[in-house]
Design an enzyme around this catalytic site. Structure first.
Site, PDB file in Angstrom:
ATOM      1  N   HIS A  35       0.868  -1.180   0.000  1.00  8.94           N
ATOM      2  CA  HIS A  35       0.000   0.000   0.000  1.00  8.94           C
ATOM      3  C   HIS A  35       0.905   1.231   0.000  1.00  8.94           C
ATOM      4  O   HIS A  35       2.143   1.102   0.078  1.00  8.94           O
ATOM      5  CB  HIS A  35      -0.963  -0.039   1.198  1.00  8.94           C
ATOM      6  CG  HIS A  35      -0.279  -0.193   2.526  1.00  8.94           C
ATOM      7  ND1 HIS A  35       0.573   0.761   3.045  1.00  8.94           N
ATOM      8  CD2 HIS A  35      -0.308  -1.201   3.423  1.00  8.94           C
ATOM      9  CE1 HIS A  35       1.023   0.354   4.209  1.00  8.94           C
ATOM     10  NE2 HIS A  35       0.511  -0.844   4.459  1.00  8.94           N
ATOM     11  N   HIS A  38       3.973   1.351   2.344  1.00 13.74           N
ATOM     12  CA  HIS A  38       5.173   0.603   1.932  1.00 13.74           C
ATOM     13  C   HIS A  38       5.926   1.378   0.842  1.00 13.74           C
ATOM     14  O   HIS A  38       7.159   1.453   0.868  1.00 13.74           O
ATOM     15  CB  HIS A  38       4.786  -0.754   1.322  1.00 13.74           C
ATOM     16  CG  HIS A  38       4.156  -1.709   2.275  1.00 13.74           C
ATOM     17  ND1 HIS A  38       2.871  -2.155   2.131  1.00 13.74           N
ATOM     18  CD2 HIS A  38       4.656  -2.333   3.371  1.00 13.74           C
ATOM     19  CE1 HIS A  38       2.589  -3.008   3.095  1.00 13.74           C
ATOM     20  NE2 HIS A  38       3.650  -3.134   3.869  1.00 13.74           N
ATOM     21  N   GLN A  67       5.345 -15.246  12.713  1.00 13.43           N
ATOM     22  CA  GLN A  67       4.900 -14.109  13.515  1.00 13.43           C
ATOM     23  C   GLN A  67       3.379 -14.064  13.674  1.00 13.43           C
ATOM     24  O   GLN A  67       2.852 -13.129  14.265  1.00 13.43           O
ATOM     25  CB  GLN A  67       5.438 -12.801  12.952  1.00 13.43           C
ATOM     26  CG  GLN A  67       4.858 -12.340  11.632  1.00 13.43           C
ATOM     27  CD  GLN A  67       5.606 -11.142  11.078  1.00 13.43           C
ATOM     28  OE1 GLN A  67       6.724 -11.246  10.586  1.00 13.43           O
ATOM     29  NE2 GLN A  67       5.001  -9.968  11.159  1.00 13.43           N
ATOM     30  N   ASP A 156       4.093   0.534  13.127  1.00  7.43           N
ATOM     31  CA  ASP A 156       4.352  -0.608  14.012  1.00  7.43           C
ATOM     32  C   ASP A 156       5.394  -0.181  15.046  1.00  7.43           C
ATOM     33  O   ASP A 156       6.565  -0.574  14.978  1.00  7.43           O
ATOM     34  CB  ASP A 156       4.838  -1.806  13.192  1.00  7.43           C
ATOM     35  CG  ASP A 156       3.769  -2.268  12.225  1.00  7.43           C
ATOM     36  OD1 ASP A 156       2.674  -2.629  12.690  1.00  7.43           O
ATOM     37  OD2 ASP A 156       4.007  -2.244  11.013  1.00  7.43           O
ATOM     38  N   MET A 190      -2.504   3.552   7.168  1.00  9.54           N
ATOM     39  CA  MET A 190      -2.552   2.566   6.088  1.00  9.54           C
ATOM     40  C   MET A 190      -2.028   1.225   6.582  1.00  9.54           C
ATOM     41  O   MET A 190      -1.014   1.164   7.279  1.00  9.54           O
ATOM     42  CB  MET A 190      -1.732   3.058   4.914  1.00  9.54           C
ATOM     43  CG  MET A 190      -2.365   4.286   4.322  1.00  9.54           C
ATOM     44  SD  MET A 190      -2.208   4.307   2.566  1.00  9.54           S
ATOM     45  CE  MET A 190      -3.010   5.858   2.216  1.00  9.54           C
ATOM     46  N   SER A 191      -2.739   0.175   6.228  1.00 10.56           N
ATOM     47  CA  SER A 191      -2.364  -1.178   6.634  1.00 10.56           C
ATOM     48  C   SER A 191      -2.994  -2.155   5.651  1.00 10.56           C
ATOM     49  O   SER A 191      -4.094  -1.904   5.147  1.00 10.56           O
ATOM     50  CB  SER A 191      -2.917  -1.452   8.041  1.00 10.56           C
ATOM     51  OG  SER A 191      -2.941  -2.838   8.287  1.00 10.56           O
ATOM     52  N   ARG A 193      -4.282  -4.770   6.404  1.00 12.46           N
ATOM     53  CA  ARG A 193      -5.490  -5.327   7.037  1.00 12.46           C
ATOM     54  C   ARG A 193      -6.736  -4.500   6.738  1.00 12.46           C
ATOM     55  O   ARG A 193      -7.862  -5.005   6.856  1.00 12.46           O
ATOM     56  CB  ARG A 193      -5.314  -5.399   8.559  1.00 12.46           C
ATOM     57  CG  ARG A 193      -4.319  -6.459   8.973  1.00 12.46           C
ATOM     58  CD  ARG A 193      -3.970  -6.348  10.446  1.00 12.46           C
ATOM     59  NE  ARG A 193      -2.720  -7.031  10.697  1.00 12.46           N
ATOM     60  CZ  ARG A 193      -2.620  -8.267  11.163  1.00 12.46           C
ATOM     61  NH1 ARG A 193      -3.692  -8.934  11.471  1.00 12.46           N
ATOM     62  NH2 ARG A 193      -1.440  -8.815  11.339  1.00 12.46           N
TER      63      ARG A 193
HETATM   64  O1  PAF Z   1       6.033  -5.113   9.370  1.00 14.99           O
HETATM   65  C1  PAF Z   1       5.981  -6.145   8.676  1.00 14.99           C
HETATM   66  O2  PAF Z   1       5.407  -6.177   7.602  1.00 14.99           O
HETATM   67  C2  PAF Z   1       6.642  -7.426   9.195  1.00 14.99           C
HETATM   68  O3  PAF Z   1       6.515  -7.527  10.573  1.00 14.99           O
HETATM   69  C3  PAF Z   1       8.108  -7.555   8.760  1.00 14.99           C
HETATM   70  C4  PAF Z   1       8.951  -6.454   9.356  1.00 14.99           C
HETATM   71  C5  PAF Z   1       8.194  -7.517   7.244  1.00 14.99           C
HETATM   72  C6  PAF Z   1       8.664  -8.895   9.249  1.00 14.99           C
HETATM   73  O4  PAF Z   1       7.969  -9.959   8.704  1.00 14.99           O
END
Ligand code: PAF
Length: 298
Positions: A35, A38, A67, A156, A190-191, A193
């Site tokens: 998005h 990024h 994760q 984050d 923005m996410s 999700r």
């Molecule tokens: O923020 C993220 O998208 C993830 O936690 C990362 C840093 C790519 C690790 O998988």
């Protein structure tokens, strides 16, 4: 190197990196479904690593299974590899690494990176194995790509604290660059999700940023009592019927421990669910005037 190279295999990436040691490398680690947030990290990495100076920008696209707590959440994580590759090519990226789960975590894999304290509160309290997965995959990505800088979004917030600690404690020779949260016009961070929110949930979701702004304003107006601030934040979230509160926090920005009294800085953060979609947001607050700092009038 002007054409974007795409690597799926670890050995091929490693061999390529061995043959291309020159220049500075920036890495933007992502889980794909890109998005504008990024792409802003990519833009910043590109600006910091100009091609004409031999700079290189690498992006990883890997939905890291270690994760995720709930298998459900992993299964529902949105993916769009072909679209992501197209966007990265347009953004002038040099190298994309998109490995498979099996190659990153082959049978017999058993080495994880565990950070002791900063992973415990906030996200860690609700998702106990989350940061173990994040730290492990980042350690692997740093080893494989060998970047000089790695880029992360402020959205984050706890992850940025974890990454800085990881890099310092394990002596990775790279700089962690944290870029501001990119928001929709109504304030929603923005996410990837966000795409899973229904229309009414999407309409309700700006309550996260609104709550953070209310707390920031209270701080700016002189409120320094951590409990009162957290109470005010909870009240605002509860005023939104579709929002289910996970946590609100007014914490020390380095230790992430809750502050009873706020000094000159704090990290305001929260996590809220809308049905099955859990969203997080935060506002770092710096340079508050210490209370009682005004000179006493004669
Ligand atoms: O923020 C993220 O998208 C993830 O936690 C990362 C840093 C790519 C690790 O998988």
């Amino acid at each position: 190197m002007s054409e974007m190279k795409v690597f799926r295999k670890l050995d091929a990436l490693r061999a390529f990196r061995r043959e291309n040691r020159d220049g500075h490398w920036g890495l933007v680690p992502t889980m794909g479904f890109l998005h504008p947030g990024h792409l802003e990290l990519v833009r910043r990495a590109r600006a910091d690593h100009p091609r004409e100076d031999g700079g290189r920008v690498a992006v990883s696209l890997f939905v890291n299974p270690t994760q995720f707590g709930e298998p459900e959440d992993l299964a529902h994580y949105p993916r769009a590899l072909e679209r992501d590759l197209q966007l990265l090519e347009e953004a002038g990226v040099d190298l994309v690494f998109c490995p498979s789960d099996e190659d990153m975590y082959p049978p017999g894999f058993q080495t994880y990176v565990h950070l002791e304290h900063v992973t415990q509160p906030l996200e860690g309290a609700s998702r106990p194995t989350h940061f173990r997965g994040v730290a492990t995959v980042l350690a692997k990505l740093f080893n494989l790509v060998q970047p000089d800088r790695a880029y992360f979004g402020q959205k984050d917030a706890q992850q940025t604290v974890v990454v800085r600690r990881l890099v310092k404690d394990l002596d990775f020779d790279l700089e962690v660059v944290v870029c501001p949260t990119v928001r929709e016009a109504d304030g929603l961070a923005m996410s990837s999700r966000n795409a899973r929110l229904s229309e009414p949930q999407r309409a309700a979701a700006p309550v996260l940023f609104r709550t953070l702004q209310i707390a920031r304003q209270a701080l700016e107006e002189g409120e320094r009592d951590g409990d009162l601030l957290r109470q005010r934040m909870r009240q605002e979230i509860r005023s939104e019927p579709l929002a289910e509160l996970d946590y609100v926090s007014v914490a020390d920005p380095d230790t992430l421990l809750e502050l009873p009294v706020i000094g000159t800085s704090a990290l305001l953060s929260l996590a809220v669910s809308f049905g099955a979609v859990r969203l997080i947001d935060n506002l770092p607050i710096d340079d508050l005037k210490p209370i009682n700092s005004e000179p006493i009038a004669e």
